[in-house]
Write a protein that holds these residues in place. Structure first.
Motif, PDB file in Angstrom:
ATOM      1  N   GLY A   1      -5.669   5.395  -2.944  1.00 54.55           N
ATOM      2  CA  GLY A   1      -6.473   4.185  -3.671  1.00 54.55           C
ATOM      3  C   GLY A   1      -7.700   3.293  -2.917  1.00 54.55           C
ATOM      4  N   GLU A   2      -7.704   2.358  -3.385  1.00 51.76           N
ATOM      5  CA  GLU A   2      -8.030   1.103  -2.274  1.00 51.76           C
ATOM      6  C   GLU A   2      -7.480  -0.175  -1.796  1.00 51.76           C
ATOM      7  OE1 GLU A   2     -11.229  -0.067  -5.067  1.00 51.76           O
ATOM      8  OE2 GLU A   2     -11.487   1.080  -5.965  1.00 51.76           O
ATOM      9  N   CYS A   3      -6.735   0.210  -0.219  1.00 50.51           N
ATOM     10  CA  CYS A   3      -5.904  -0.099   0.555  1.00 50.51           C
ATOM     11  C   CYS A   3      -7.393  -0.765   2.058  1.00 50.51           C
ATOM     12  CB  CYS A   3      -5.400   0.779   0.967  1.00 50.51           C
ATOM     13  SG  CYS A   3      -4.560   0.821   0.141  1.00 50.51           S
TER      14      CYS A   3
ATOM     15  N   LYS B   1      -9.803   3.664   4.635  1.00 49.24           N
ATOM     16  CA  LYS B   1     -10.683   4.575   4.015  1.00 49.24           C
ATOM     17  C   LYS B   1     -11.262   5.165   5.178  1.00 49.24           C
ATOM     18  CE  LYS B   1     -10.033   4.448  -0.038  1.00 49.24           C
ATOM     19  NZ  LYS B   1     -10.872   4.244  -1.408  1.00 49.24           N
TER      20      LYS B   1
ATOM     21  N   SER C   1       1.205  -1.225   0.113  1.00 47.88           N
ATOM     22  CA  SER C   1       0.003  -0.414   0.506  1.00 47.88           C
ATOM     23  C   SER C   1       1.017   1.130   0.148  1.00 47.88           C
ATOM     24  CB  SER C   1      -0.964  -0.091   1.513  1.00 47.88           C
ATOM     25  OG  SER C   1      -1.975  -0.687   1.162  1.00 47.88           O
TER      26      SER C   1
ATOM     27  N   ASP D   1     -11.702  -1.410   5.540  1.00 45.45           N
ATOM     28  CA  ASP D   1     -11.199  -0.444   4.496  1.00 45.45           C
ATOM     29  C   ASP D   1     -10.262   0.373   5.444  1.00 45.45           C
ATOM     30  OD1 ASP D   1     -11.195   1.641   2.684  1.00 45.45           O
ATOM     31  OD2 ASP D   1     -13.184   1.253   1.973  1.00 45.45           O
TER      32      ASP D   1
END
Length: 67
Positions: free
Chosen positions: A22-24, A40, A17, A38
């Motif tokens: 982005g998508e982490c 975020k 990451s 998630d």
């Protein structure tokens, strides 16, 4: 009413990451399960896997990457 304290989890992101967003996902482990959330949305939904299920998942990911 429960008098148990919530478990303090130590969440961490994958070394893959970056800081660009982005998508982490983040992962934490306790005695009962491996937990995923998630990165975020810390207060959102979480998944919980048994240790055996998580080991199988990670093992299968490794197999897919070697193809």
């Amino acid at each position: 009413m429960s008098t148990e304290r919530p478990i303090q989890l130590n969440w961490f992101k994958s070394s893959y990451s970056g800081d660009e967003g982005g998508e982490c996902v983040e992962v934490a482990a306790d005695r009962a399960a491996i937990r995923v959330r998630d990165s975020k949305n810390h207060g959102g939904s979480r998944l919980a896997f048994t240790r055996d299920a998580w080991t199988g998942f990670v093992t299968d990911l490794g197999r897919d990457r070697s193809r």
